[in-house]
Write an enzyme that holds these catalytic residues in place. Structure first.
Site, PDB file in Angstrom:
ATOM      1  N   CYS A  50     -16.527  71.705   9.314  1.00 47.31           N
ATOM      2  CA  CYS A  50     -17.230  72.947   9.660  1.00 47.31           C
ATOM      3  C   CYS A  50     -18.050  73.447   8.479  1.00 47.31           C
ATOM      4  O   CYS A  50     -17.503  73.678   7.405  1.00 47.31           O
ATOM      5  CB  CYS A  50     -16.199  74.002  10.077  1.00 47.31           C
ATOM      6  SG  CYS A  50     -16.864  75.666  10.260  1.00 47.31           S
ATOM      7  N   TRP A  94      -8.908  73.286  16.557  1.00 49.91           N
ATOM      8  CA  TRP A  94      -8.415  72.711  15.310  1.00 49.91           C
ATOM      9  C   TRP A  94      -6.896  72.591  15.300  1.00 49.91           C
ATOM     10  O   TRP A  94      -6.195  73.506  15.718  1.00 49.91           O
ATOM     11  CB  TRP A  94      -8.837  73.587  14.130  1.00 49.91           C
ATOM     12  CG  TRP A  94     -10.302  73.837  14.001  1.00 49.91           C
ATOM     13  CD1 TRP A  94     -10.950  75.025  14.208  1.00 49.91           C
ATOM     14  CD2 TRP A  94     -11.314  72.903  13.603  1.00 49.91           C
ATOM     15  NE1 TRP A  94     -12.298  74.890  13.968  1.00 49.91           N
ATOM     16  CE2 TRP A  94     -12.551  73.595  13.594  1.00 49.91           C
ATOM     17  CE3 TRP A  94     -11.290  71.553  13.257  1.00 49.91           C
ATOM     18  CZ2 TRP A  94     -13.753  72.986  13.250  1.00 49.91           C
ATOM     19  CZ3 TRP A  94     -12.487  70.942  12.908  1.00 49.91           C
ATOM     20  CH2 TRP A  94     -13.699  71.649  12.909  1.00 49.91           C
ATOM     21  N   GLU A 161     -14.831  85.813   8.834  1.00 52.45           N
ATOM     22  CA  GLU A 161     -16.293  85.773   8.767  1.00 52.45           C
ATOM     23  C   GLU A 161     -16.675  85.109   7.451  1.00 52.45           C
ATOM     24  O   GLU A 161     -16.400  85.623   6.375  1.00 52.45           O
ATOM     25  CB  GLU A 161     -16.857  87.188   8.821  1.00 52.45           C
ATOM     26  CG  GLU A 161     -18.228  87.347   9.420  1.00 52.45           C
ATOM     27  CD  GLU A 161     -19.274  86.363   8.928  1.00 52.45           C
ATOM     28  OE1 GLU A 161     -19.517  86.287   7.713  1.00 52.45           O
ATOM     29  OE2 GLU A 161     -19.867  85.667   9.770  1.00 52.45           O
ATOM     30  N   SER A 162     -17.322  83.957   7.523  1.00 51.46           N
ATOM     31  CA  SER A 162     -17.525  83.140   6.327  1.00 51.46           C
ATOM     32  C   SER A 162     -18.323  83.847   5.242  1.00 51.46           C
ATOM     33  O   SER A 162     -17.992  83.745   4.054  1.00 51.46           O
ATOM     34  CB  SER A 162     -18.187  81.816   6.707  1.00 51.46           C
ATOM     35  OG  SER A 162     -19.465  82.023   7.291  1.00 51.46           O
ATOM     36  N   TYR A 211     -27.268  74.435  15.939  1.00 47.97           N
ATOM     37  CA  TYR A 211     -26.345  74.623  17.071  1.00 47.97           C
ATOM     38  C   TYR A 211     -27.103  75.077  18.314  1.00 47.97           C
ATOM     39  O   TYR A 211     -26.744  74.691  19.435  1.00 47.97           O
ATOM     40  CB  TYR A 211     -25.265  75.645  16.711  1.00 47.97           C
ATOM     41  CG  TYR A 211     -24.255  75.115  15.721  1.00 47.97           C
ATOM     42  CD1 TYR A 211     -23.113  74.443  16.150  1.00 47.97           C
ATOM     43  CD2 TYR A 211     -24.455  75.255  14.351  1.00 47.97           C
ATOM     44  CE1 TYR A 211     -22.187  73.936  15.247  1.00 47.97           C
ATOM     45  CE2 TYR A 211     -23.542  74.750  13.436  1.00 47.97           C
ATOM     46  CZ  TYR A 211     -22.416  74.093  13.891  1.00 47.97           C
ATOM     47  OH  TYR A 211     -21.510  73.575  12.996  1.00 47.97           O
TER      48      TYR A 211
END
Length: 340
Positions: A50, A94, A161-162, A211
């Site tokens: 990811c 996952w 939240e990355s 995406y």
């Protein structure tokens, strides 16, 4: 009311456009707050396949927070049924495996995907899936994504939240002795205006744009995303050329590696080996853009970025996790351009 378990493949509007939903957890780590900067209190769960999650692990290592300060676990790259004993629950996502476990197949039983030495099972909660962690946190969103920043003291998710996790790692521990590289700054005040202006088109058209191409369910939605993606890559190629040749800058906003470089890199490194084929981003390859390719290699030369770039996991994740897009889980041979 809790939302039904779902994945990114379900996030579509009525015109077949991919519409990514927002993350559901937005806690932060700060002195005096609910989650304070403490050694061994937090754990990061990531997937090397990811781009969002791998970026947070790169930042963790870049700042020198990995190890005694914040541990981490790495899932298997192949999505599997998260409730295999419930015939009414077909969610895939996952899952954890240990190095040396038997190979796994995709959700249809096709393929044989190795459990290699990069895997790190969940030693904190003993979870079998990322979904387990969300359910431990009484999740209502139904989307069980990585990354997950976990608080061991409260047994809950702090943030998923990355971009917010990148900010936490960049600043939350700088006033403590728990960070090895407080001098390294991913978010530089003097470059934020330019970085945010770049992000206004990089995120929707490139990071998320691949995406939007790959998950589109109508020709119109795909064509729109594809056009915007390659217009943005052309724009970035020009930007990087001017930066280096006219301004002497190596990266997007200066000579230091920052958050905007990290996020673009994580998309570009997946582009040729995955997105060109899998997401039909077929206008050009990154190897066809001299400045973008040089940028890719400059980022990869940073040891912590290299350490968190696992092309085996990257390719295995995409090509084995979505049977509707790749039924038999066949993984192409190419790894894209040489990175060094």
């Amino acid at each position: 009311m809790a939302n039904k378990a779902h994945t990114a493949l379900d996030e579509m509007d009525d015109d077949g456009k991919f519409q990514r939903t927002d993350a559901g957890y937005h806690g932060t780590i700060e002195p005096g707050g609910r989650f304070e900067p403490e050694a061994s209190r937090y754990h990061l769960y990531i997937a090397l396949g990811c781009p969002w999650a791998a970026g947070t692990l790169a930042a963790l290592k870049y700042k020198g927070l990995d190890g005694a300060t914040i541990g981490y676990s790495i899932v298997h790259p192949t999505w599997r049924r998260t409730k295999p004993n419930d015939p009414d629950d077909q969610h895939t996502g996952w899952h954890f495996r240990s190095p040396g476990d038997d190979p796994v197949s995709n959700a249809l039983g096709n393929g044989s995907f190795e459990c290699d030495d990069a895997l790190i099972p969940d030693t904190v909660n003993g979870a079998e899936t990322i979904r387990d962690l969300y359910e431990m946190s009484n999740d209502k969103t139904g989307k069980y994504s990585t990354p997950v920043l976990w608080c061991k003291k409260e047994k809950t998710i702090v943030c998923n939240e990355s971009l917010e996790i990148l900010k936490i790692f960049d600043t939350a521990f700088n006033t403590t002795d728990l960070v090895e590289h407080p001098e390294r700054k991913l978010f530089k005040d003097e470059e934020m205006k330019e970085a945010e202006a770049l992000n206004e088109f990089i995120y929707p058209n490139v990071n998320n744009g691949v995406y939007r191409c790959g998950f589109a369910k109508s020709q119109k939605a795909y064509a729109e995303a594809h056009t915007q993606l390659f217009a943005s890559l052309d724009r970035l190629e020009t930007h990087l050329h001017v930066n280096r040749e006219n301004l002497g800058k190596v990266f997007l906003t200066g000579n230091d590696f920052t958050w905007i470089d990290l996020r673009l890199y994580m998309t570009l490194v997946r582009f040729d080996p995955v997105y060109v084929t899998y997401f039909k981003t077929s206008g050009n390859r990154i190897r066809d853009y001299p400045c973008l390719l040089r940028f890719l290699r400059d980022c990869y030369s940073i040891p912590e970025v290299k350490a968190t770039t696992n092309l085996k996991h990257i390719k295995m994740h995409y090509f084995s996790s979505h049977p509707t897009l790749n039924t038999y889980g066949i993984i192409p041979e190419s790894n894209g351009p040489a990175l060094e």
